[in-house]
Motif scaffolding. Sequence first.
Motif, short mmCIF file in Angstrom:
data_model
loop_
_atom_site.label_atom_id
_atom_site.label_comp_id
_atom_site.label_asym_id
_atom_site.label_seq_id
_atom_site.Cartn_x
_atom_site.Cartn_y
_atom_site.Cartn_z
N ARG A 1 147.79 -1.56 -15.95
CA ARG A 1 147.74 -0.05 -16.18
C ARG A 1 149.25 0.37 -16.06
NH1 ARG A 1 146.12 3.87 -11.31
NH2 ARG A 1 145.69 5.76 -12.43
N ALA B 1 143.10 7.80 -17.53
CA ALA B 1 142.85 8.77 -16.48
C ALA B 1 144.16 9.95 -16.64
CB ALA B 1 143.38 8.09 -15.05
N SER C 1 147.66 8.15 -17.16
CA SER C 1 147.67 6.45 -17.13
C SER C 1 146.77 5.97 -18.13
CB SER C 1 147.27 5.95 -15.71
OG SER C 1 146.09 6.41 -15.42
N ARG D 1 132.87 6.47 -14.96
CA ARG D 1 133.59 7.95 -15.27
C ARG D 1 133.62 8.87 -13.83
NH1 ARG D 1 130.41 6.21 -18.93
NH2 ARG D 1 128.73 7.36 -18.20
N TRP E 1 135.31 -4.43 -16.77
CA TRP E 1 135.70 -5.84 -16.89
C TRP E 1 134.34 -6.67 -17.45
CZ3 TRP E 1 134.58 -10.45 -14.09
CH2 TRP E 1 135.31 -11.69 -14.47
N GLU F 1 138.84 10.46 -14.63
CA GLU F 1 139.07 8.78 -14.86
C GLU F 1 138.07 8.02 -15.71
OE1 GLU F 1 140.58 5.06 -12.09
OE2 GLU F 1 139.70 6.70 -11.29
N ARG F 2 138.18 7.42 -16.58
CA ARG F 2 137.14 6.60 -17.11
C ARG F 2 137.70 5.20 -17.32
NH1 ARG F 2 137.33 8.40 -23.35
NH2 ARG F 2 138.94 6.61 -24.11
N GLU F 3 136.86 4.19 -17.47
CA GLU F 3 137.04 2.77 -17.85
C GLU F 3 135.71 2.08 -18.51
OE1 GLU F 3 137.67 -0.38 -15.00
OE2 GLU F 3 137.47 1.09 -13.63
N SER G 1 144.13 -6.82 -14.82
CA SER G 1 144.35 -5.66 -15.50
C SER G 1 145.80 -5.15 -15.61
CB SER G 1 143.21 -4.52 -15.11
OG SER G 1 143.25 -3.95 -14.00
N GLN H 1 140.76 2.05 -19.62
CA GLN H 1 141.12 2.86 -18.77
C GLN H 1 141.72 3.92 -19.42
OE1 GLN H 1 142.67 0.86 -14.71
NE2 GLN H 1 142.73 -0.97 -16.00
#
Length: 634
Positions: A619, A96, A88, A130, A123, A118-120, A617, A94
Amino acid sequence: MPARRSRGFTAGPTVGLPPGVSVFLDGVRQNEPDAQEVNFDLLPMEHIERVELLSGSASLLGQNSMGGAINLVSAHGSGPLSGEMELSVGSFGQLAGEARTSGSTEHGTDYYLGAGYERERGWRVATGSRNYNAFANLGRTDARRGLSFQAYGARSRAETAGSLPESIFAASPRTNFTAGDFEDLNAEQLAVSGYAPVGRGRGGLTVFLRRSGAERFNVNQSPDPNVRSRTTNLTVGTTADWRAARAVGPGSLAIRVGVDAGANRVRVRIYAEPSMRANEPPRDTLSELTTDVRSPSVDVASYALADYRVGRLTLSGGGRYEFVRVPFRNQLRTADDTRSDFRSLSPRLGASLEITSAASIYASLGRSFRAPAILELGCADPDASCPLPFALGDDPPLSPVRATTYEIGGQLAGRTWLATASAYRTNVRDELFFVASDDALLSGYFTNLDRTRRDGVELSMRGAFGAERLTWYANYSFTRATFQSLATLFSIRSDSTFAASALAGGNDVQVGDRLPLVPGYQVKAGAFVPLDGGIAVGVDARYTGRQRMRGDEANVTSPLGAYTLISARLSADRGKWNVAGVVTNLFDSHDATFGTFNVTRESGRLERFLTPLAGRSLRLILRRELGGRVDATR
């Protein structure tokens, strides 16, 4: 990840927020022994099959269960070998990826293996996260006997942003007022469990080893020092129980007895570091170790429960006796070493009646208990306030928290729907509460409040239309959380320095004043609609009512406003492929979810400090099923 609320109590990752909800993973407690917080970012949520929520007093489940308990039931394998891969991407950087495989062998051994990353970017300015996780279940079970092994590990690092002065919040909610805050968390758990016939019943045993570590860094406004904490927790525990059922007189009796025990090794180290103003060159100053505490605590309990059913009436009764020992061993000043022992008997009584095959009612009375954690015991002196995240010392003793809950409710089922309703009152004695200090900003101490109360009503409905093509749910809760005894609590608002401010005022609590940060109303609703051609649409809405701000326990300033959060999902199935798009905060609301009072050092003004909702957001998710049909509802 935000805290979970239940009936005016919380479970969450914030160190120092007094917990009132216990969290379990397949029966193993996840509340950390240093402060009873729950690090949801470390829990293997990607590998959870279902979530069980027990609302109300969970007397038999031990500490922190005043508002209920959450049990996460993990996924296990079955059938032929299958698997799934997922990728994703989304807003704010983002990214993942997840993979899992499961199945069972011809000899009856089931297995489940999964891992994810997962990382982002985040905002708000200078934020991001992470997360890595790996999870495994291996077992061999049948109706009579079973043995299973579980292992998981996770690590999470997040650069976070705190509350904003209202003057900045209104103009630019994405601002990070004290950039540099972070938390670096990790945890590992091993568990072995089994069950087998014992006498005329069935016995079960679980043995587990759990370790967690946390480093947290909190940037303060200059000239207040920054604070760095390093915490390690190690727990070895076991749970054993025996259950049986037999005919007794005109009815049937089901009984369950058990014991559980845990030995914890907690170490907390806290450092003070110099705070720097903007454009100020770094100082050649080393961190100062201000706290070094060890606490080899123990928690031992026994419990019993009996249900007697006669016709449509079931009577239940039980209790749990618990002993908790929390030593305080100061590695910097050994003369401060102390030990606190706590004991409690928590009974529970209940009755339920099946009026018809589709309708039933119940009533219950239960008591629950929570011993102060080492963090609270070491930060309980009003004359020696603790800078966040809490410098511990040899402080006056605290009393354990005790809650008594009275509840009535029922449920009614139709052909395609189910409705439930309940009303409750929870009286709390000696609730632990964090009070701001008049010595310094962002510091304070824990104290016992004499009496508090939660009154509430909960309603829920769920169902399906059109041969289960459309599924829906709606939940409503009303919570009135109040002080039930007089108290004078310091607030920065009552400091004489700010007497001219419109926010200034006393903080003398009266009976009936609302507890802070407990919404009066919450509404949750959603629907999922599978359409022709493998297309599916879903929507969820969350309404959170007004709540009083921290630092205004006397309820004299304006509360935080209500807010609504709406999310939507669109997915499409094509054989073993599934693609989905998820939008959170659809209308890009930036309403405040948390509020307190503080001083902006640069201007010297007393202001409300607010935390905004994360922005809208998007995704996009691509999933490939290996050996089975994609579940489009995931």
